[in-house]
Design an enzyme around this catalytic site. Structure first.
Site, PDB file in Angstrom:
ATOM      1  N   TYR A  46       0.858  -1.187   0.000  1.00  0.00           N
ATOM      2  CA  TYR A  46       0.000   0.000   0.000  1.00  0.00           C
ATOM      3  C   TYR A  46       0.893   1.235   0.000  1.00  0.00           C
ATOM      4  O   TYR A  46       1.812   1.347   0.819  1.00  0.00           O
ATOM      5  CB  TYR A  46      -0.902   0.023   1.231  1.00  0.00           C
ATOM      6  CG  TYR A  46      -1.692   1.304   1.398  1.00  0.00           C
ATOM      7  CD1 TYR A  46      -2.983   1.421   0.883  1.00  0.00           C
ATOM      8  CD2 TYR A  46      -1.135   2.414   2.038  1.00  0.00           C
ATOM      9  CE1 TYR A  46      -3.698   2.604   1.011  1.00  0.00           C
ATOM     10  CE2 TYR A  46      -1.852   3.596   2.174  1.00  0.00           C
ATOM     11  CZ  TYR A  46      -3.124   3.690   1.662  1.00  0.00           C
ATOM     12  OH  TYR A  46      -3.831   4.857   1.783  1.00  0.00           O
ATOM     13  N   GLU A 105      -3.620   7.396  -4.073  1.00  0.00           N
ATOM     14  CA  GLU A 105      -3.608   6.158  -3.291  1.00  0.00           C
ATOM     15  C   GLU A 105      -3.477   4.983  -4.239  1.00  0.00           C
ATOM     16  O   GLU A 105      -4.330   4.787  -5.120  1.00  0.00           O
ATOM     17  CB  GLU A 105      -4.891   6.026  -2.461  1.00  0.00           C
ATOM     18  CG  GLU A 105      -4.898   4.777  -1.580  1.00  0.00           C
ATOM     19  CD  GLU A 105      -6.183   4.638  -0.772  1.00  0.00           C
ATOM     20  OE1 GLU A 105      -6.132   4.844   0.452  1.00  0.00           O
ATOM     21  OE2 GLU A 105      -7.222   4.332  -1.385  1.00  0.00           O
TER      22      GLU A 105
END
Length: 397
Positions: free
Chosen positions: A118, A206
């Site tokens: 991530y 993101e």
């Protein structure tokens, strides 16, 4: 301004970020053509069909599916295009899928195991600096990781005077545990990602997951991107990426007429001048035991036309059971606002079927109260905050 995954990947690729390649399609027939083109360009024989909506968690709602062969693409695309996709980040009604991204399969076998990470870039509002947030737990909801394993989330703050430094990108790659060629690829990925964030005037990038492939390449499998609305005047190309079908139609209409409106889930509509007063008014409504139906800042002008427009916007929400108008008369006099409210009420006739509470404070507040009280209109007036709260409570009890 939110944009679709495929648009976010276009921005990333333009800054040298390696991405999972794909082609957008608006129909099942286009999806098949896209898959054939993708095979020609990448050699892939499996295809990931991804719903393109402005929300995360698409896979959990059935919006991301694997087509194991060109002959499966049309059927899978048919299942997704047109569906009402409900995810943890949408309302209960979900969002209609108008298009899909046909993406290459990047989870192919090779010399090593694939790994998911991530990585996001956003503003740390506590320090006023951009930061890179990253974790080895890619593919999961970052909120879940933060709640259950917060020690697996790392952050790297960027000094705005010097920007992202090489040692910081290397530290990120080291903390993610990649080695060899994957380490070099990750350093390059982080550097290019940050350049894309800065260059596009984004408020968030993101990437979840960032994938280390079996042959040690680093690429973005997904991309959730938000562009700062205030910078769109100098980002004309990105401004054209806006998809109003993905936005709340009431908010879109309000923006077109110059009103700052945010739709909420309550029953008391708000009409206020000034963002700070609007926030305080929402607190006032909650203090009275109810929930605000919207945030609406009419700005420094509140004449009859603008008030009427605001009324019509608020009343488009069927959940609104009362409207609280809270105006501070500084630049604009309270009596002029009061006259605007009365005139708007008269112009709208029977369109207003909910109680109206008007709280005016500031220049000529007392005159304004008299004007409303003597108008003959069923409008409740108040001068003090507590008085307005009591009026709301009485109207909805």
């Amino acid at each position: 301004m939110n944009i679709h995954e495929y648009q976010g990947k276009e921005i990333l690729a333009s800054y040298g970020v390696r991405v999972q390649r794909g082609i957008v399609a608006n129909s099942p027939v286009e999806a098949v053509a896209a898959a054939k083109q993708l095979t020609t360009e990448t050699g892939t024989s499996w295809y990931v069909v991804k719903a393109q909506i402005h929300a995360g968690g698409r896979g959990k709602g059935g919006g991301v599916k694997l087509a194991k062969g060109i002959d499966k693409v049309e059927a899978v695309a048919s299942e997704i295009i047109g569906m009402q996709l409900v995810t943890p980040q949408t309302s209960a009604e979900g969002k209609t899928v108008h298009k899909v991204l046909i993406a290459e399969d990047v989870y192919y076998p090779g010399e090593s195991e694939t790994s998911e990470f991530y990585v996001s870039v956003l503003l740390n509002r506590a320090t006023g600096r951009n930061m890179i947030m990253y974790s080895t737990e890619g593919g999961m909801d970052i909120e879940e990781v933060a709640e259950h394993t917060p020690h697996l989330i790392f952050t790297e703050e960027i000094d705005p005077a010097v920007g992202l430094q090489g040692f910081q990108a290397r530290r990120i790659a080291f903390n993610l545990g990649v080695t060899g060629n994957a380490f070099k690829e990750m350093v390059k990925f982080i550097d290019s990602l940050y350049k894309a964030y800065i260059g596009s005037d984004a408020s968030m990038f993101e990437i979840n997951p960032v994938l280390k492939t079996s042959d040690n390449k680093i690429l973005a499998v997904d991309a959730k991107v938000n562009i700062d609305d205030n910078a769109l005047y100098r980002q004309k190309t990105y401004a054209d990426m806006r998809d109003v079908r993905e936005e709340n139609p009431i908010e879109v209409e309000a923006k077109e007429v110059g009103l700052n409106y945010v739709d909420l889930d309550g029953t008391v509509g708000c009409m206020v001048n000034g963002a700070g007063l609007a926030m305080a008014t929402m607190d006032l409504i909650k203090y009275a035991g109810f929930e605000p139906a919207n945030f609406l800042d009419v700005g420094g002008t509140a004449d009859a036309k603008r008030v009427e427009t605001a009324f019509r916007i608020i009343l488009k929400d069927p959940n609104v059971k009362a409207i609280l108008i809270n105006i501070f008369g500084g630049i604009v006099r309270c009596d002029r606002v009061a006259q605007g409210v009365v005139d708007a009420y008269k112009n709208m006739g029977d369109a207003i079927k909910v109680p109206i509470i008007v709280r005016l404070q500031g220049t000529n507040a007392e005159i304004a109260k008299e004007l409303i009280d003597n108008s003959g209109m069923p409008i409740l007036s108040a001068v003090q905050f507590q008085e307005a709260a009591d009026q709301v409570q009485a109207a909805l009890s």
